[in-house]
Design an enzyme around this catalytic site. Sequence first.
Site, PDB file in Angstrom:
ATOM      1  N   ASP A 140      35.980  -6.653 -60.276  1.00 28.26           N
ATOM      2  CA  ASP A 140      35.392  -8.464 -60.984  1.00 28.26           C
ATOM      3  C   ASP A 140      36.656  -9.563 -60.728  1.00 28.26           C
ATOM      4  OD1 ASP A 140      37.156  -7.325 -63.200  1.00 28.26           O
ATOM      5  OD2 ASP A 140      34.971  -6.127 -63.038  1.00 28.26           O
ATOM      6  N   ASP A 181      35.475 -18.934 -50.877  1.00 24.67           N
ATOM      7  CA  ASP A 181      34.685 -18.992 -49.734  1.00 24.67           C
ATOM      8  C   ASP A 181      33.572 -20.038 -49.921  1.00 24.67           C
ATOM      9  OD1 ASP A 181      33.584 -17.365 -47.109  1.00 24.67           O
ATOM     10  OD2 ASP A 181      34.617 -15.733 -48.029  1.00 24.67           O
ATOM     11  N   ASP A 232      32.494 -19.905 -43.712  1.00 20.29           N
ATOM     12  CA  ASP A 232      31.401 -18.470 -42.763  1.00 20.29           C
ATOM     13  C   ASP A 232      31.248 -19.666 -42.143  1.00 20.29           C
ATOM     14  OD1 ASP A 232      30.902 -16.070 -43.338  1.00 20.29           O
ATOM     15  OD2 ASP A 232      28.897 -17.033 -43.666  1.00 20.29           O
ATOM     16  N   GLU A 260      35.201 -20.673 -39.662  1.00 23.21           N
ATOM     17  CA  GLU A 260      34.901 -18.728 -39.317  1.00 23.21           C
ATOM     18  C   GLU A 260      33.743 -19.672 -37.734  1.00 23.21           C
ATOM     19  OE1 GLU A 260      33.269 -14.000 -40.286  1.00 23.21           O
ATOM     20  OE2 GLU A 260      32.495 -16.305 -40.364  1.00 23.21           O
ATOM     21  N   HIS A 311      37.416  -8.378 -43.732  1.00 27.07           N
ATOM     22  CA  HIS A 311      36.290  -7.845 -44.879  1.00 27.07           C
ATOM     23  C   HIS A 311      35.148  -6.932 -43.552  1.00 27.07           C
ATOM     24  CE1 HIS A 311      34.589 -11.564 -44.268  1.00 27.07           C
ATOM     25  NE2 HIS A 311      33.461 -10.808 -45.060  1.00 27.07           N
ATOM     26  N   ASP A 312      35.206  -7.397 -42.404  1.00 24.44           N
ATOM     27  CA  ASP A 312      34.398  -7.527 -41.476  1.00 24.44           C
ATOM     28  C   ASP A 312      34.949  -6.496 -40.297  1.00 24.44           C
ATOM     29  OD1 ASP A 312      32.197  -9.249 -42.510  1.00 24.44           O
ATOM     30  OD2 ASP A 312      33.699 -10.953 -41.536  1.00 24.44           O
TER      31      ASP A 312
HETATM   32  O1  ISL Z   1      32.059  -9.197 -37.522  1.00 21.91           O
HETATM   33  C1  ISL Z   1      30.912  -8.782 -37.340  1.00 21.91           C
HETATM   34  C2  ISL Z   1      29.955  -9.108 -35.802  1.00 21.91           C
HETATM   35  O2  ISL Z   1      29.396  -7.803 -35.197  1.00 21.91           O
HETATM   36  C3  ISL Z   1      29.501  -9.752 -38.045  1.00 21.91           C
HETATM   37  O3  ISL Z   1      29.802  -8.579 -39.176  1.00 21.91           O
HETATM   38  C4  ISL Z   1      29.866 -10.782 -38.830  1.00 21.91           C
HETATM   39  O4  ISL Z   1      28.344 -11.041 -39.467  1.00 21.91           O
HETATM   40  C5  ISL Z   1      30.223 -12.231 -38.324  1.00 21.91           C
HETATM   41  O5  ISL Z   1      31.703 -11.999 -38.266  1.00 21.91           O
HETATM   42  C6  ISL Z   1      30.127 -13.042 -39.433  1.00 21.91           C
HETATM   43  O6  ISL Z   1      30.713 -13.156 -40.659  1.00 21.91           O
HETATM   44  C7  ISL Z   1      30.859 -13.434 -41.502  1.00 21.91           C
HETATM   45  O7  ISL Z   1      28.703 -14.291 -42.068  1.00 21.91           O
HETATM   46  C8  ISL Z   1      28.785 -13.538 -42.228  1.00 21.91           C
HETATM   47  C9  ISL Z   1      28.972 -12.156 -43.283  1.00 21.91           C
HETATM   48  O8  ISL Z   1      28.254 -10.711 -42.966  1.00 21.91           O
HETATM   49  C10 ISL Z   1      30.573 -12.150 -42.950  1.00 21.91           C
HETATM   50  O9  ISL Z   1      31.296 -11.449 -43.936  1.00 21.91           O
HETATM   51  C11 ISL Z   1      30.939 -13.349 -42.691  1.00 21.91           C
HETATM   52  O10 ISL Z   1      32.304 -13.101 -42.946  1.00 21.91           O
HETATM   53  C12 ISL Z   1      26.879 -13.838 -43.328  1.00 21.91           C
HETATM   54  O11 ISL Z   1      27.559 -15.105 -43.996  1.00 21.91           O
HETATM   55 CA    CA Z   2      33.395  -4.498 -62.831  1.00 21.54          CA
END
Ligand code: ISL
Ligand code: CA
Length: 562
Positions: free
Chosen positions: A29, A98, A199, A257, A330-331
């Site tokens: 958090d 973000d 994003d 992104e 994170h992905d």
């Molecule tokens: O890395 C990826 C390709 O398979 C996916 O995990 C990813 O969804 C893609 O890169 C887009 O990412 C972004 O938008 C998504 C979200 O789930 C991801 O965490 C974000 O970084 C949808 O908002």
């Molecule tokens: Ca917490």
Amino acid sequence: MQKKWWKESVVYQIYPRSFMDSNGDGIGDLQGIVSKLDYLKTLGVDVVWLCPVYRSPNDDNGYDISDYREIMAEFGTLADWRELLDGLHARGMKLIMDLVVNHTSDEHAWFAESRKSPDNPYRDYYIWRPGKDGREPNDWSSFFGGPAWEYDEATDEYFLHLFSRKQPDLNWDNGVVRREVYEMMTWWLDQGIDGFRMDVINLISKVPELPDAGTDVRDGSYHFGGKYFVNGPRVHEYLQEMNREVLSKYDVMTVGEAIGASPEDALHYVGEDRSELNMIFHFELMDVDSGPGGKWDVKPWRLADIKANITKWQTSLNGKGWNSLYLNNHDQPRLLSRFGDETRYPKESGKMLATLLHTLQGTPYIYQGEEIGMTNVKFASIGEYKDIETINMYREYKALGHPEEKIMNSIYVKGRDNARTPMQWNAEAQAGFTTGTPWIAVNPNYKEINVEAALADPDSLFHYYRRLIELRKQHEIIVYGDYSLVAEDDDRVFAYVRAFGNERLLVILNFFGEETSFALPAEVAAADAELLIGNYAREPLPDQGLLTLRPYEARVYKYTVS
Ligand code: ISL
Ligand code: CA
């Protein structure tokens, strides 16, 4: 090349759910982050990128936003967020938020209205179409599996969702939607934030006819419709408008992104004459270990591909636009598990990869835990995984009859939860992340790999990151120098020279766990080169110009030419 603060910065990415829990409910958090600001200051980073903390039903951990101007209750309040912003600013750091505006949550008030009736004023905020021949309006697949369309009974139409069915795509062709987004951005900028990570921003414009992606007659399967929405027809018009209406009024940084972007595409987004974005995150380097079947079709990476890819991006953008530099987020899986050797040479390979990240032209992004060498995780069964992409893929591949072991192996190598296990603070219960039960299990290696241990060991990966960040502040060549590849055909070593005026930086990286030799370029052997940093005990340069590199050895020399 123009000098900018964001070119000289190092960014640290926080995934709030997994960073630090302050109240024992097992979920990271905002107060948890506030309690760790001195840690970030010790590391020396300049900017924090905070993954989404907005109100969200958490179908995709905050990337499905139901209120852009509220904080997710689990994370705290706007007052907590304000404390975080002030705490960062007081320590001389900046905050970027973000921005998730390709889609909202289906629980956003706009969507609740939109789905009510075809003549609701919010209808055109989203992309609705009637079905075709009793099926979806087209054959597009969603990034998270299955069709990109969801049927809605209330009005007997389908809405488009490139991600989960709880993430309906906004209709950017509607000027009212764009106005809403710009007002919301302005609202956050007026709170004093320092920029945005955007994003999947290169997916916002779709070819209005939404044609089928497959070439054949509809056979019930779904296809990637990227050619109709990746870098779509009006994306640059919209980003230039956003820049004019919002961004240009503030001294902020932006990083978008951009799935599927080539360097040529990138220059349309980040070209210094374009007035769109400052940087993009491209995916080409993240695809070096993907086979023809995509991300889950794992194949070994080859150093030659990594060198070629980095060289292409370094040279294509040089002098025209700015690179972002990242080896995980994170992905993505953890860089140490993916490109290094977490078993035999965790320290050496971690430092070698860190050297790469910090000595290229561009702005480095560190993902939480990378600086202490956190690794991928192997949960015994799918039940322990939380990520929607992973779970959907598992179900789909199971249904197609893929063997369990093969599916689990792809998850171990590529799954997004590798990056989402709790930050490892110390050797105590739950790695010091929470006093309760964490929302996702802690990686069992936290007893060895944790912040407390890293801070106490002067030779740790953490302190190496700290020194690299410091060096960037002391040597402009690290930020701005031109890049050129050295010893292209060497299949063990990645080496390059950076040039700035008559200064030179030579970076030598042994990418493998065996000794190898490397011939210094003539201009270095002759010069009085200074070893700026290396991951082994310092040794003088040999006279004959032939180096023996130890496993994963990294060295950075600085010298001048006349
Ligand atoms: O890395 C990826 C390709 O398979 C996916 O995990 C990813 O969804 C893609 O890169 C887009 O990412 C972004 O938008 C998504 C979200 O789930 C991801 O965490 C974000 O970084 C949808 O908002
Ligand atoms: Ca917490």
